[in-house]
Scaffold this motif. Structure first.
Motif, PDB file in Angstrom:
ATOM      1  N   GLY A  79       0.855  -1.137   0.201  1.00 62.30           N
ATOM      2  CA  GLY A  79       0.199   0.021  -0.078  1.00 62.30           C
ATOM      3  C   GLY A  79       0.773   1.360  -0.007  1.00 62.30           C
ATOM      4  N   LEU A  80       1.971   1.164   0.512  1.00 66.08           N
ATOM      5  CA  LEU A  80       2.723   2.427   0.993  1.00 66.08           C
ATOM      6  C   LEU A  80       3.395   2.617  -0.411  1.00 66.08           C
ATOM      7  N   GLU A  81       3.863   1.597  -1.287  1.00 63.50           N
ATOM      8  CA  GLU A  81       4.590   1.829  -2.383  1.00 63.50           C
ATOM      9  C   GLU A  81       3.621   2.043  -3.483  1.00 63.50           C
ATOM     10  N   ALA A  82       2.260   1.668  -3.345  1.00 62.56           N
ATOM     11  CA  ALA A  82       1.366   2.082  -4.456  1.00 62.56           C
ATOM     12  C   ALA A  82       1.090   3.271  -4.322  1.00 62.56           C
ATOM     13  N   ALA A  83       0.645   4.006  -3.279  1.00 58.45           N
ATOM     14  CA  ALA A  83       0.120   5.465  -2.781  1.00 58.45           C
ATOM     15  C   ALA A  83       1.185   6.277  -3.478  1.00 58.45           C
ATOM     16  N   THR A  84       2.562   6.256  -2.944  1.00 58.81           N
ATOM     17  CA  THR A  84       3.423   7.096  -3.337  1.00 58.81           C
ATOM     18  C   THR A  84       3.907   7.014  -4.784  1.00 58.81           C
ATOM     19  N   GLU A  85       3.918   5.806  -5.372  1.00 59.67           N
ATOM     20  CA  GLU A  85       4.414   5.767  -6.723  1.00 59.67           C
ATOM     21  C   GLU A  85       3.155   6.501  -7.852  1.00 59.67           C
ATOM     22  N   ILE A  86       1.913   6.277  -7.284  1.00 63.56           N
ATOM     23  CA  ILE A  86       0.806   6.717  -7.924  1.00 63.56           C
ATOM     24  C   ILE A  86       0.693   8.538  -7.946  1.00 63.56           C
ATOM     25  N   ALA A  87       1.119   8.746  -6.788  1.00 64.73           N
ATOM     26  CA  ALA A  87       1.144  10.235  -6.238  1.00 64.73           C
ATOM     27  C   ALA A  87       2.292  10.961  -6.932  1.00 64.73           C
ATOM     28  N   GLU A  88       3.505  10.478  -7.150  1.00 66.76           N
ATOM     29  CA  GLU A  88       4.523  10.978  -7.544  1.00 66.76           C
ATOM     30  C   GLU A  88       4.323  11.052  -9.381  1.00 66.76           C
ATOM     31  N   ALA A  89       3.645   9.884  -9.626  1.00 67.25           N
ATOM     32  CA  ALA A  89       3.398   9.820 -11.266  1.00 67.25           C
ATOM     33  C   ALA A  89       2.357  10.749 -11.957  1.00 67.25           C
ATOM     34  N   ARG A  90       1.341  10.955 -10.887  1.00 60.87           N
ATOM     35  CA  ARG A  90       0.202  11.887 -11.221  1.00 60.87           C
ATOM     36  C   ARG A  90      -0.067  12.800 -10.129  1.00 60.87           C
ATOM     37  N   PRO A  91       0.672  13.871  -9.960  1.00 60.36           N
ATOM     38  CA  PRO A  91       0.330  14.786  -8.934  1.00 60.36           C
ATOM     39  C   PRO A  91      -0.895  15.554  -8.965  1.00 60.36           C
ATOM     40  N   ASP A  92      -1.318  15.394 -10.269  1.00 59.48           N
ATOM     41  CA  ASP A  92      -2.777  15.971 -10.453  1.00 59.48           C
ATOM     42  C   ASP A  92      -3.879  15.334  -9.824  1.00 59.48           C
ATOM     43  N   LEU A  93      -3.741  14.175  -9.409  1.00 56.97           N
ATOM     44  CA  LEU A  93      -4.743  13.346  -8.812  1.00 56.97           C
ATOM     45  C   LEU A  93      -4.676  13.606  -7.289  1.00 56.97           C
ATOM     46  N   ASP A  94      -5.960  13.327  -6.660  1.00 52.84           N
ATOM     47  CA  ASP A  94      -6.091  13.272  -5.266  1.00 52.84           C
ATOM     48  C   ASP A  94      -5.940  11.933  -4.576  1.00 52.84           C
ATOM     49  N   VAL A  95      -4.602  11.529  -4.146  1.00 55.23           N
ATOM     50  CA  VAL A  95      -4.535  10.251  -3.887  1.00 55.23           C
ATOM     51  C   VAL A  95      -4.436  10.311  -2.119  1.00 55.23           C
ATOM     52  N   ALA A  96      -5.182   9.307  -1.682  1.00 54.41           N
ATOM     53  CA  ALA A  96      -5.216   8.903  -0.324  1.00 54.41           C
ATOM     54  C   ALA A  96      -4.845   7.464  -0.036  1.00 54.41           C
ATOM     55  N   LEU A  97      -4.550   7.283   1.249  1.00 57.87           N
ATOM     56  CA  LEU A  97      -4.442   5.795   1.667  1.00 57.87           C
ATOM     57  C   LEU A  97      -5.298   5.558   3.088  1.00 57.87           C
ATOM     58  N   ALA A  98      -6.061   4.684   3.119  1.00 55.91           N
ATOM     59  CA  ALA A  98      -6.569   4.026   4.387  1.00 55.91           C
ATOM     60  C   ALA A  98      -5.943   3.013   5.087  1.00 55.91           C
ATOM     61  N   ALA A  99      -5.506   3.118   6.269  1.00 56.72           N
ATOM     62  CA  ALA A  99      -4.839   2.141   6.929  1.00 56.72           C
ATOM     63  C   ALA A  99      -5.677   1.717   8.344  1.00 56.72           C
ATOM     64  N   ARG A 100      -5.644   0.426   8.476  1.00 59.12           N
ATOM     65  CA  ARG A 100      -6.375  -0.066   9.896  1.00 59.12           C
ATOM     66  C   ARG A 100      -5.708   0.266  11.109  1.00 59.12           C
ATOM     67  N   ALA A 101      -4.360   0.598  10.964  1.00 62.04           N
ATOM     68  CA  ALA A 101      -3.605   1.358  12.086  1.00 62.04           C
ATOM     69  C   ALA A 101      -3.092   2.530  11.703  1.00 62.04           C
ATOM     70  N   GLY A 102      -1.940   3.061  12.496  1.00 64.60           N
ATOM     71  CA  GLY A 102      -1.398   4.064  12.194  1.00 64.60           C
ATOM     72  C   GLY A 102      -0.263   3.959  11.125  1.00 64.60           C
ATOM     73  N   LEU A 103      -0.252   5.003  10.438  1.00 63.58           N
ATOM     74  CA  LEU A 103       0.855   5.063   9.158  1.00 63.58           C
ATOM     75  C   LEU A 103       2.185   4.533   9.727  1.00 63.58           C
ATOM     76  N   GLY A 104       2.390   3.436   9.158  1.00 61.46           N
ATOM     77  CA  GLY A 104       3.728   2.924   9.387  1.00 61.46           C
ATOM     78  C   GLY A 104       4.155   2.737  10.821  1.00 61.46           C
ATOM     79  N   ASP A 105       3.171   2.135  11.558  1.00 63.45           N
ATOM     80  CA  ASP A 105       3.245   2.023  12.885  1.00 63.45           C
ATOM     81  C   ASP A 105       4.235   0.890  13.318  1.00 63.45           C
ATOM     82  N   TRP A 106       4.661   0.088  12.509  1.00 60.33           N
ATOM     83  CA  TRP A 106       5.692  -1.042  12.897  1.00 60.33           C
ATOM     84  C   TRP A 106       6.788  -0.612  12.558  1.00 60.33           C
ATOM     85  N   LEU A 107       7.415   0.546  11.905  1.00 59.70           N
ATOM     86  CA  LEU A 107       8.392   0.876  11.971  1.00 59.70           C
ATOM     87  C   LEU A 107       9.401   1.690  13.119  1.00 59.70           C
TER      88      LEU A 107
END
Length: 398
Positions: free
Chosen positions: A158-186
């Protein structure tokens, strides 16, 4: 009579196992048949790049394994009869054939896991397969500026997909839904960098959000909210290929084949399962996670064990352990989170452009290893164990 080895699936794990077996065993002693639904090797770890509009190098399996002694069969596996030792394959012309085996390596991998959420199959896109990534690519290309794209799932994919799409298409409104906190295992450093990249790319994050239904144009969350989504990308984990469940193999509740430390089925000693298809225990007696990081070492272990047992050598058991989690965050950013042997984050993390280059080298190295199966040295030569010589031993190359 030659010993017949059939490998099902030519992803990272299956292709690696086939190539390693070809290096370890003599073609006059064994036949190795590699069965795959597509004629090309697919770099699954790059499918988010394909979906975002990038071109990937075509890698025909026939060319990769030319001259190795591995026979590539293009076809879809429709059945495995472990009692008859027979695999049924449907080829591109809808012709059915049966492949007998003496040893089977099951590496059919996994696909999208809809988690039982209504509407996922009908309305959500996946990037767990090349056809799925291509469908998403086409859909994204047709979106007008400002339209919302929602990635569901806060894991590595999910992290890789969201960032790749947002970088390639900055004109789109990209969002990510996570059941926990963003990257909470890091680690704290990893989490800080992840949020920095998401903020720079303008990605909206819905943390602690469970999606309970997917519809055309939106998703519904557990707290009753409707989140707009012209395109929903579903990345909430993987489900294994269902073929194994229809066999008499011992299967775990996850649908994975239960194996021992050598990746050998605990119920059928002539069957080995590797990669996502196997329930194998790692450090800390924890199941190995579905990933390339687990799959390739499991392929090495299975191939070495098969070769050792066929040649009467000592069977190696080298524990699969983790060193890091490599995450691409677009083409210019990355995150390398260092981990313990059992995959828990430690304080150290590599970030930024250096991490992006590191991840790129890892991806290129994995693909190179599969594409050049005869150029890599064997990890360990078998040592003959005379007291356990098998009834149908074969020779190892000089």
């Amino acid at each position: 009579m030659q010993h017949r080895i059939v490998v099902l699936g030519a992803g990272y794990t299956g292709a690696t196992a086939a190539g390693r077996l070809a290096r370890r065993l003599r073609p006059e002693d064994v036949t190795i048949t590699l069965v795959n639904a597509e004629p090309d090797f697919v770099e699954r770890v790059r499918l988010h790049q394909l979906a975002a509009g990038q071109s990937l190098t075509r890698r025909p399996l026939a060319g990769m394994f030319a001259g190795t002694g591995v026979d590539v069969t293009v076809g879809r596996v429709t059945g495995v009869d472990v009692d008859r030792r027979m695999v049924t394959v449907l080829d591109a012309d809808d012709g059915t054939r049966e492949l007998p085996y003496d040893t089977l390596v099951y590496a059919l991998g996994s696909g999208r896991n809809d988690q039982g959420v209504p509407g996922v199959a009908e309305h959500a896109h996946e990037i767990a397969s090349r056809p799925g990534a291509l469908r998403l690519r086409e859909r994204l290309a047709g979106l007008a500026a400002g339209q919302p794209v929602l990635v569901v799932g806060g894991g590595l994919t999910g992290l890789e997909a969201a960032t790749e799409i947002a970088e390639a298409r900055p004109d789109l409104d990209v969002a990510l839904a996570a059941r926990a906190g963003l990257g909470d295992w890091l680690s704290p450093k990893g989490r800080r960098h992840l949020r920095k990249v998401f903020d720079r790319l303008g990605i909206t994050v819905h943390e602690h959000t469970e999606v309970t239904a997917v519809e055309a144009g939106r998703v519904t969350t557990a707290d009753g909210r409707a989140v707009p989504a012209a395109v929903t990308v579903w990345t909430t984990g993987f489900a294994v290929h269902p073929i194994a469940k229809a066999t008499s193999l011992e299967i775990a509740g996850t649908g994975q084949i239960v194996v021992d430390r050598t990746m050998r089925s605990v119920s059928h000693p002539d069957v080995y399962a590797i990669g996502d298809a196997a329930l194998a225990m790692g450090p800390g007696n924890k199941p190995l996670r579905m990933s390339c990081a687990s799959g390739v070492p499991s392929a090495w272990q299975a191939a070495d064990a098969i070769a050792a047992r066929l040649t009467g050598a000592r069977v190696p058991t080298v524990p699969v352990r983790y060193f890091n989690q490599c995450i691409s965050l677009g083409r210019r950013e990355g995150l390398i989170q260092y981990v313990t042997a059992d995959d828990r984050a430690v304080r150290a993390a590599l970030t930024g452009r250096t991490a992006a280059l590191y991840k790129e080298l890892v991806c290129k190295g994995a693909a190179w290893g599969v594409a050049h199966p005869t150029l890599l040295p064997a990890r360990r030569r078998p040592v003959v164990r005379r007291q356990e010589a098998p009834a149908a031993a074969v020779r190892t190359p000089a």
